[in-house]
Design an enzyme around this catalytic site. Sequence first.
Site, PDB file in Angstrom:
ATOM      1  N   ASP A   9     -72.743 -49.965 -11.987  1.00 61.34           N
ATOM      2  CA  ASP A   9     -71.974 -49.447 -13.062  1.00 61.34           C
ATOM      3  C   ASP A   9     -71.467 -47.976 -12.361  1.00 61.34           C
ATOM      4  OD1 ASP A   9     -71.703 -48.234 -15.859  1.00 61.34           O
ATOM      5  OD2 ASP A   9     -73.203 -46.919 -15.318  1.00 61.34           O
ATOM      6  N   ASP A  11     -70.038 -44.795 -14.209  1.00 60.96           N
ATOM      7  CA  ASP A  11     -70.678 -43.266 -14.765  1.00 60.96           C
ATOM      8  C   ASP A  11     -71.951 -43.272 -15.090  1.00 60.96           C
ATOM      9  OD1 ASP A  11     -68.070 -42.225 -15.749  1.00 60.96           O
ATOM     10  OD2 ASP A  11     -68.024 -43.597 -17.212  1.00 60.96           O
ATOM     11  N   GLY A  46     -72.172 -46.537 -21.524  1.00 56.18           N
ATOM     12  CA  GLY A  46     -71.745 -47.841 -21.324  1.00 56.18           C
ATOM     13  C   GLY A  46     -70.734 -48.567 -22.423  1.00 56.18           C
ATOM     14  N   ARG A  49     -64.735 -46.167 -25.367  1.00 53.89           N
ATOM     15  CA  ARG A  49     -64.265 -44.846 -25.840  1.00 53.89           C
ATOM     16  C   ARG A  49     -64.128 -44.887 -27.387  1.00 53.89           C
ATOM     17  NH1 ARG A  49     -58.761 -43.231 -23.567  1.00 53.89           N
ATOM     18  NH2 ARG A  49     -59.708 -44.098 -21.755  1.00 53.89           N
ATOM     19  N   SER A 117     -65.356 -48.014 -18.087  1.00 53.51           N
ATOM     20  CA  SER A 117     -64.314 -46.986 -18.250  1.00 53.51           C
ATOM     21  C   SER A 117     -62.944 -47.499 -17.458  1.00 53.51           C
ATOM     22  CB  SER A 117     -64.939 -45.624 -17.391  1.00 53.51           C
ATOM     23  OG  SER A 117     -63.905 -44.744 -17.226  1.00 53.51           O
ATOM     24  N   ASN A 119     -60.888 -45.049 -16.786  1.00 51.73           N
ATOM     25  CA  ASN A 119     -60.704 -43.988 -15.865  1.00 51.73           C
ATOM     26  C   ASN A 119     -61.242 -44.366 -14.699  1.00 51.73           C
ATOM     27  OD1 ASN A 119     -59.301 -41.759 -17.542  1.00 51.73           O
ATOM     28  ND2 ASN A 119     -61.083 -41.965 -18.869  1.00 51.73           N
ATOM     29  N   ASP A 171     -77.304 -47.389 -15.958  1.00 53.91           N
ATOM     30  CA  ASP A 171     -78.054 -46.272 -16.311  1.00 53.91           C
ATOM     31  C   ASP A 171     -78.083 -46.428 -18.037  1.00 53.91           C
ATOM     32  OD1 ASP A 171     -75.335 -45.527 -16.721  1.00 53.91           O
ATOM     33  OD2 ASP A 171     -75.838 -43.641 -17.414  1.00 53.91           O
TER      34      ASP A 171
HETATM   35  P1  B16 Z   1     -63.283 -44.067 -20.754  1.00 52.47           P
HETATM   36  P2  B16 Z   1     -69.820 -46.900 -17.422  1.00 52.47           P
HETATM   37  C1  B16 Z   1     -68.580 -45.988 -19.705  1.00 52.47           C
HETATM   38  O1  B16 Z   1     -68.454 -46.031 -18.285  1.00 52.47           O
HETATM   39  C2  B16 Z   1     -69.410 -44.734 -20.160  1.00 52.47           C
HETATM   40  O2  B16 Z   1     -70.681 -44.862 -19.924  1.00 52.47           O
HETATM   41  C3  B16 Z   1     -69.185 -44.548 -21.571  1.00 52.47           C
HETATM   42  O3  B16 Z   1     -69.824 -43.174 -22.067  1.00 52.47           O
HETATM   43  C4  B16 Z   1     -67.609 -44.447 -21.781  1.00 52.47           C
HETATM   44  O4  B16 Z   1     -67.609 -44.344 -23.217  1.00 52.47           O
HETATM   45  C5  B16 Z   1     -67.020 -45.943 -21.402  1.00 52.47           C
HETATM   46  O5  B16 Z   1     -67.139 -45.919 -20.019  1.00 52.47           O
HETATM   47  C6  B16 Z   1     -65.497 -45.512 -21.630  1.00 52.47           C
HETATM   48  O6  B16 Z   1     -64.914 -44.572 -20.684  1.00 52.47           O
HETATM   49  O7  B16 Z   1     -63.386 -43.430 -22.183  1.00 52.47           O
HETATM   50  O8  B16 Z   1     -63.475 -43.351 -19.410  1.00 52.47           O
HETATM   51  O9  B16 Z   1     -62.721 -45.356 -20.773  1.00 52.47           O
HETATM   52  O10 B16 Z   1     -71.088 -46.361 -17.660  1.00 52.47           O
HETATM   53  O11 B16 Z   1     -69.577 -48.331 -17.974  1.00 52.47           O
HETATM   54  O12 B16 Z   1     -69.506 -46.852 -15.986  1.00 52.47           O
HETATM   55 MG    MG Z   2     -73.085 -45.829 -16.953  1.00 49.67          MG
END
Ligand code: B16
Ligand code: MG
Length: 214
Positions: A9, A11, A46, A49, A117, A119, A171
Site C-alpha cells: 500500500d 499512503d 484505503g 476519495r 490513490s 495521486n 496500514d
Molecule cells: P486519492 P492507499 C488511499 O491510499 C488512502 O488511504 C485513502 O485515504 C484515500 O482516500 C485513497 O487513497 C484515495 O486517494 O484521493 O489520492 O485518489 O492507502 O490505498 O495507498
Molecule cells: Mg494506506
Amino acid sequence: MRFQAIIFDLDGVICSTDEYHFQAWKKIADELDIPFDRTINNRLRGVSRMQSLEIILENNPGDPFTDTEKQSLAADKNEIYKDLLSQMSEKDLSDEVRNTLNGLRDMGLRLAIGSSSKNTPLILSRIGLNGFFDAVSDGNNITHSKPHPEVFLKAAEMLDLFPQNCLVVEDAVSGAEAGHAAGMKVACVGDAAQQGAGDWNLTAFSELVSIVEG
Ligand code: B16
Ligand code: MG
C-alpha cells in the site's frame, strides 16, 4: 522464501501521506461545520476519495448535498491535498523504508504498489520512487476500491504471479480485508496493526525481512 513478491500500500505504508489526507479533509469538514477527528479519519484509510467524503458526510448536521456539490467538495479536497504533496521530496522516504525496500529487492523479491490513490504517480515521483517498482496498481486502474480485492489482484496479474505467492503490506483495515479477499497473506503496520488486522502485525517496517525469510 515464503513469497515471490510484496505488494505495498502507499499512503501510510511507504510514506506518511495519510497525515496530509487527514489535514485536507479536516479543512473541508471545518468549513462545513462537520465534526471530524482522527478516529473517523481511520475509517478513510484505503477507501476512495468519494467514499471518504460519504463517511465524513454521515455527520453532516445540515441539508444533504447534491451529487454536483459532492463532486466539487471532493475536487476542493484534492486541491488542498495536492498542495500539501507539493512540499514532499525524497526526504519524505524514511531511511528505514528505503533500506528495507532495497534489502528485499536484493533478496530477489519483486516489489509492487497496490494503492487506492489516483495521486500515486505524483507521490512516487515526489519521493524519488518513480520507476522503482516492478508493477504499480492504483486508483487509476480500478473500479472498486478496498476492501474489494481488485487493486491487489491487478498487481499480481501485472507481476504474472498467483495471489498466494504475494504478500500485502497495509496500514488500513479495509486494505487488510482486500488482501485477504484476494487470497494473499497480509502484514500490517500502523492503525491496521493496532487493530490486529494482519497475519503479521508489525511494530517496524524492517520486520518484513524476517517475515519473508520464513
Ligand atoms: P486519492 P492507499 C488511499 O491510499 C488512502 O488511504 C485513502 O485515504 C484515500 O482516500 C485513497 O487513497 C484515495 O486517494 O484521493 O489520492 O485518489 O492507502 O490505498 O495507498
Ligand atoms: Mg494506506
